[in-house]
Design an enzyme around this catalytic site. Structure first.
Site, mmCIF file in Angstrom:
data_model
loop_
_atom_site.group_PDB
_atom_site.id
_atom_site.type_symbol
_atom_site.label_atom_id
_atom_site.label_comp_id
_atom_site.label_asym_id
_atom_site.label_seq_id
_atom_site.Cartn_x
_atom_site.Cartn_y
_atom_site.Cartn_z
ATOM 1 N N ASP A 1 37.957 54.078 42.198
ATOM 2 C CA ASP A 1 36.623 54.689 42.120
ATOM 3 C C ASP A 1 36.548 56.023 42.855
ATOM 4 O OD1 ASP A 1 35.789 52.331 40.792
ATOM 5 O OD2 ASP A 1 35.489 51.367 42.738
ATOM 6 N N LYS B 1 38.523 59.743 39.473
ATOM 7 C CA LYS B 1 39.662 60.231 38.688
ATOM 8 C C LYS B 1 39.237 60.644 37.280
ATOM 9 C CE LYS B 1 41.826 56.342 39.414
ATOM 10 N NZ LYS B 1 40.929 55.730 40.403
ATOM 11 N N GLY C 1 36.948 51.668 35.253
ATOM 12 C CA GLY C 1 35.808 52.294 34.590
ATOM 13 C C GLY C 1 35.751 53.737 35.017
ATOM 14 N N HIS C 2 35.985 54.635 34.103
ATOM 15 C CA HIS C 2 35.949 56.055 34.430
ATOM 16 C C HIS C 2 34.674 56.673 33.867
ATOM 17 C CE1 HIS C 2 40.602 56.162 35.003
ATOM 18 N NE2 HIS C 2 39.956 55.574 35.987
ATOM 19 N N GLN D 1 42.565 52.411 39.129
ATOM 20 C CA GLN D 1 42.462 51.852 40.496
ATOM 21 C C GLN D 1 43.049 52.873 41.490
ATOM 22 O OE1 GLN D 1 43.952 49.366 38.011
ATOM 23 N NE2 GLN D 1 41.830 49.048 37.509
ATOM 24 N N THR E 1 45.103 44.782 42.842
ATOM 25 C CA THR E 1 45.141 44.472 41.425
ATOM 26 C C THR E 1 46.594 44.160 41.086
ATOM 27 O OG1 THR E 1 44.350 45.144 39.248
ATOM 28 C CG2 THR E 1 45.389 46.877 40.578
ATOM 29 N N PRO F 1 27.817 46.226 43.926
ATOM 30 C CA PRO F 1 27.692 47.274 44.943
ATOM 31 C C PRO F 1 29.035 47.475 45.640
ATOM 32 C CG PRO F 1 26.482 45.285 45.592
ATOM 33 C CD PRO F 1 27.007 45.040 44.213
HETATM 34 P P1 IMP Z 1 41.402 42.728 39.062
HETATM 35 O O1 IMP Z 1 42.045 44.053 38.822
HETATM 36 O O2 IMP Z 1 40.259 42.444 38.157
HETATM 37 O O3 IMP Z 1 42.402 41.618 39.104
HETATM 38 O O4 IMP Z 1 40.746 42.779 40.552
HETATM 39 C C1 IMP Z 1 41.562 42.863 41.719
HETATM 40 C C2 IMP Z 1 40.920 43.751 42.756
HETATM 41 O O5 IMP Z 1 40.943 45.104 42.310
HETATM 42 C C3 IMP Z 1 39.448 43.453 43.048
HETATM 43 O O6 IMP Z 1 39.185 43.721 44.401
HETATM 44 C C4 IMP Z 1 38.704 44.440 42.178
HETATM 45 O O7 IMP Z 1 37.413 44.725 42.669
HETATM 46 C C5 IMP Z 1 39.626 45.643 42.299
HETATM 47 N N1 IMP Z 1 39.515 46.562 41.162
HETATM 48 C C6 IMP Z 1 40.022 46.398 39.917
HETATM 49 N N2 IMP Z 1 39.745 47.465 39.158
HETATM 50 C C7 IMP Z 1 39.079 48.330 39.930
HETATM 51 C C8 IMP Z 1 38.560 49.649 39.714
HETATM 52 O O8 IMP Z 1 38.671 50.240 38.646
HETATM 53 N N3 IMP Z 1 37.940 50.223 40.776
HETATM 54 C C9 IMP Z 1 37.836 49.617 41.985
HETATM 55 N N4 IMP Z 1 38.310 48.397 42.230
HETATM 56 C C10 IMP Z 1 38.940 47.762 41.209
#
Ligand code: IMP
Length: 432
Positions: A13, A16, A40-41, A224, A239, A304
């Site tokens: 976040d 990017k 999510g971009h 990420q 992740t 949040p």
């Molecule tokens: P997963 O990628 O859904 O398995 O989540 C694993 C961890 O990565 C969690 O803490 C999510 O909140 C975090 N996470 C996954 N994708 C994003 C992203 O695009 N932005 C911020 N955190 C992310």
């Protein structure tokens, strides 16, 4: 050959999407290399807000080729929905969006496992996005994954799905105590998806190789961030993919020799979604203020975000792990109202001062931040386009970060819109 990797230096976040969108104008191809629709971009164009989850942010520039690399896990329904939304807004993707035949599919049982295993973890839950990302990567590594290319061969797809469902349905019934998945139902649904995504499926490693050989400029878009990387992040609160710059090679099939620079994107403060250690987190009104001023709610889940000060220890670590050649500093304007701006320059752990990032999440949890306080600028930097016009305290803040991280700041984003940016140097100019 010219490949620029754009990587998150924090917990994702960082903004990017906006940076990629900005640079895509000067590039020919944008290749997303890992993650899935957990990302999510957000892009703001002509006052309209667009959020893409799988399709690279370069899609908003007509004529640019966009690639979803082999390292991405693809939920075909999510991809098709995104393509449809883009179409409805007049953005054509035909002939310029390509999905790797080697990318792995997210199947309905991955999503079920993600949700159910999080429930079973209780207080140790990771706080995943619940999109099935982790379980899809588990299958990839366990060599039972089903690839995008398999969708195009009905018999092969059915055979693999049937074999997997034998085990998965046992898990659903006996471990999670939820309904089984019906082979025919999943097969039919995915066959439909397969037909719809077939025109986009390609050997994207070959496509990228050819583009680079022809002298085209390629942007490698990470999702990420470094601290969520499966190897170098705050494991296990990460992740399941290689978000660091190294992932740009293995997750697209492009040689490290093609990479000419690595741009790290960092917010002027820090955020995190989900569980896990976060030394500079502010659990007070100031954290709340950052959340409101920065609109810090997940682009994918709406959750949040936890907010805190800039962590230069973590950023220096990101510089080292990724070999950053430049920094893009985003959301500087969120700090505009702060009397004092704090930067974490070290940690205190068990009575010792630590200047290098800590490998164990357990130890990081115990780390107390050591702050350096800088005067705030108490003035608007919103939308500024030249460095010299920034208030002098803001200039000092940027220069201090540069020194602490050891990487030149090339871009400063001063707002959500494409042109709200200060360009100090062109990140696409080969750094090596
Ligand atoms: P997963 O990628 O859904 O398995 O989540 C694993 C961890 O990565 C969690 O803490 C999510 O909140 C975090 N996470 C996954 N994708 C994003 C992203 O695009 N932005 C911020 N955190 C992310």
């Amino acid at each position: 050959m010219s490949g620029l990797v754009v990587v998150g230096t924090q917990w994702g976040d960082e903004g990017k999407g906006k940076i990629i969108d900005l640079l895509a104008e000067r590039a020919d191809v944008v290749a997303r290399y890992q993650g899935g629709h957990n990302a999510g971009h957000t892009i703001v164009l002509g006052g309209e807000r667009f959020v893409v989850h799988l399709v690279p942010s370069g899609i908003f520039h007509p004529g640019k080729v966009c690639v979803i690399g082999n390292g991405v896990v693809v939920d075909p329904a999510a991809l098709l929905e995104e393509i449809q939304l883009l179409r409805e807004r007049g953005i054509a993707v035909e002939g310029r969006l390509f999905v790797s035949n080697r990318a792995h599919l997210i199947l309905p049982y991955h999503k079920a496992i993600d949700k159910e295993s999080e429930k079973l973890r209780g207080i140790r839950r990771i706080g995943t996005t619940g999109r099935g990302i982790g379980p899809a990567y588990v299958d990839k590594m366990a060599r039972v994954g089903i690839q995008v290319g398999d969708l195009l061969d009905a018999d092969l797809f059915r055979e693999k799905l049937q074999a997997n469902l034998l085990e998965m349905n046992y898990l659903m019934e006996h471990r999670y105590e939820i309904p089984r998945f019906d082979l025919e139902e999943v097969f039919e649904t995915y066959q439909g998806h397969g037909k719809a995504i077939a025109p986009y499926v390609a050997d994207t490693a070959l496509l990228l190789h050819r583009a680079l050989k022809e002298g085209k400029r390629v942007l490698f878009e990470g999702a990420q961030g470094t601290l969520l990387d499966v190897d170098f992040g705050t494991y296990p609160y990460v992740t399941s993919s290689s978000a660091c710059a190294g992932g740009a090679c293995t997750c697209t099939g492009v040689s490290p020799l093609a990479m000419t620079g690595v741009l790290g994107v960092a917010k002027a403060y820090t955020t995190r979604v989900g569980s896990g250690p976060f030394p500079t987190e502010m659990q007070d009104a100031l954290g709340e203020l950052f959340r409101e001023r920065g609109g810090e709610y997940g682009a994918t889940t709406g959750r949040p975000r936890r907010c805190g000060w800039f962590d230069a220890v973590a950023a220096r670590y990101a510089a080292r792990i990724n070999g950053l050649t430049g920094l893009a500093l985003t959301k500087l304007d969120v700090l505009d109202t702060s009397e004092t701006v704090r930067v974490c320059v070290a940690y205190r752990l068990r009575g010792e001062t630590i200047r290098e990032f800590v490998g164990s999440a357990h130890d990081l949890e115990q780390c107390e931040p050591v702050y350096e306080d800088l005067p705030g600028w108490k003035d608007s930097t919103r939308g500024m386009e030249t460095f010299d016009r920034l208030p002098s305290a803001a200039q000092r803040f940027v220069r201090r970060l540069e020194t602490l991280v050891g990487v030149p700041v090339q871009l400063i984003s001063t707002g959500a819109k494409r042109d709200e940016v200060i360009e100090i140097a062109d990140p696409l100019k080969a750094a090596r």
